[in-house]
Design an enzyme around this catalytic site. Structure first.
Site, short mmCIF file in Angstrom:
data_model
loop_
_atom_site.label_atom_id
_atom_site.label_comp_id
_atom_site.label_asym_id
_atom_site.label_seq_id
_atom_site.Cartn_x
_atom_site.Cartn_y
_atom_site.Cartn_z
N CYS A 197 -20.17 -0.88 -8.56
CA CYS A 197 -19.42 -1.61 -7.54
C CYS A 197 -19.28 -0.78 -6.27
CB CYS A 197 -18.05 -1.99 -8.09
SG CYS A 197 -17.00 -2.75 -6.86
N CYS B 172 -15.84 -0.99 -4.59
CA CYS B 172 -14.76 -0.24 -5.24
C CYS B 172 -14.90 1.26 -4.98
CB CYS B 172 -14.78 -0.45 -6.75
SG CYS B 172 -15.13 -2.12 -7.26
N ASP B 173 -16.12 1.76 -5.02
CA ASP B 173 -16.31 3.22 -5.12
C ASP B 173 -17.02 3.86 -3.93
OD1 ASP B 173 -15.10 3.10 -7.61
OD2 ASP B 173 -16.98 2.67 -8.62
#
Ligand code: NDP
Length: 307
Positions: A131, A134-135
């Site tokens: 992701c 997200c990261d």
């Protein structure tokens, strides 16, 4: 006894919740292990009608949930770990507690696929991610690698250039499954480098517990070489979340639900919506449309049964 239980809280589940809630059916939504579905893992959505300037994926899906809650949908942060679909009422094991329902809408989506190398699995969350949204933030000015040749890989590669010093896109073929516009955008991005046709053989951590590099194989020449990498993003597609239903409804060989017309599955009173059945379109808007269809079918089914 519930009238409608909806499994999943992505676009499909949330839209089914809006419709069934407005029909007064008090749906219970089991939000699952990836609440918000795939949109919660994405950034800008430019193709959902009604947002001329675009909207962030997580905001769009959260808005849908709030809309459903306004009409009485009951969201539960839990997962379905077992099911008995063969007899009525339908029974669901929700984190160890069995609940009963007259109708079920399966909108459990499809989860990210991994390379399944032991070294990759060991480093998930330690430099390996599925992701970018997200990261990506964790890899400011770092070396980033993206694996895949579809639209997701292109979207992630482009997005990650906001953070990384450089983004290297690795794909097992030299032709791309991605749409031309998305591929062209990445090709035009000076921070992206392509390595094709190539496969990752090993993810390295150099004993640090964090990704430090990868070993790659050129699939034409057979040459094996390594690259320094800090963040490795796997963007190679998805697997449908149908494990609790194996052997109970018709699934295709890859585990996607087989549609029996409209939103119907092979079991009466059980309906499908979104990516758990759709391996072709897989868009937010088609998932929402499918959620609407499933909700209308569930309403009619309950009406025909006299509820
Ligand atoms: P896709 O299935 O389209 O692509 C998966 C990619 O991963 C393929 O290039 C495939 O290679 C590769 N792959 C699969 N398994 C492996 C493996 N084990 N090792 C190495 N490579 C592998 O998935 P996406 O997630 O990219 O896209 C899914 C759907 O969502 C598509 O319909 C896409 O158009 C849509 N989408 C649309 C977006 C948008 O419009 N904004 C954004 C993101 C997705 P190969 O090609 O060789 O099979």
């Amino acid at each position: 006894m519930q009238n409608v239980v909806i499994i999943g809280s992505g676009c499909a589940g949330n839209t089914a919740a809006i419709y069934t809630a407005r029909a007064g059916l008090k749906p219970v939504v089991i939000s699952g292990h990836e609440p918000g579905g795939q949109l919660s893992l994405t950034t800008e959505v430019e193709n959902f009608p009604g947002f001329p300037e675009g909207i962030q994926g997580p905001e769009l899906v959260e808005n849908m949930k709030k809309q459903a809650q306004r009409f009485g949908a009951d969201y539960r942060h839990a997962s379905v770990i077992g099911a008995e679909l063969g007899k009525r009422p339908i029974r669901l094991n929700v984190d160890g507690e069995w609940i009963e329902t007259r109708t079920l809408i399966i909108a459990s989506g499809a989860s990210a696929r991994w390379l399944n190398l032991p070294s990759e699995q060991k480093l998930i969350g330690h430099g390996v991610s599925s992701c970018a949204t997200c990261d990506g933030f964790f890899f400011r000015d770092k070396e980033i690698m993206v694996v895949g040749g579809g639209d997701t890989a292109m979207e992630e590669a482009n997005f990650l250039t906001r953070f990384g010093r450089r983004v290297t896109l690795v794909h097992r073929r030299s032709e791309f499954r991605a749409s031309k516009i998305m591929l062209d955008r990445v090709k035009a991005n000076p921070k992206v480098e392509f390595i094709t046709p190539a496969a990752i053989q090993e993810v390295e951590d150099g004993g640090t517990g964090l990704v430090t590099g990868v070993t790659l194989k050129n699939l034409d020449s057979g040459e094996v070489f390594r690259r320094d990498v800090d963040g490795l993003f796997i963007a190679i597609g998805h697997i449908p979340n149908t494990k609790p239903f194996v052997g109970q409804i018709d699934l295709d060989p890859d585990g996607y639900i087989v549609s029996h017309g409209g939103a119907r599955t092979s079991v009466a009173g059980v309906f499908h919506a979104g990516d758990v059945q759709d391996r072709v379109y897989r868009q937010a808007i088609t998932a929402s449309g499918a959620g609407c269809m499933a909700a209308i079918e569930a309403e009619r089914f309950l009406e025909a049964e006299g509820h």
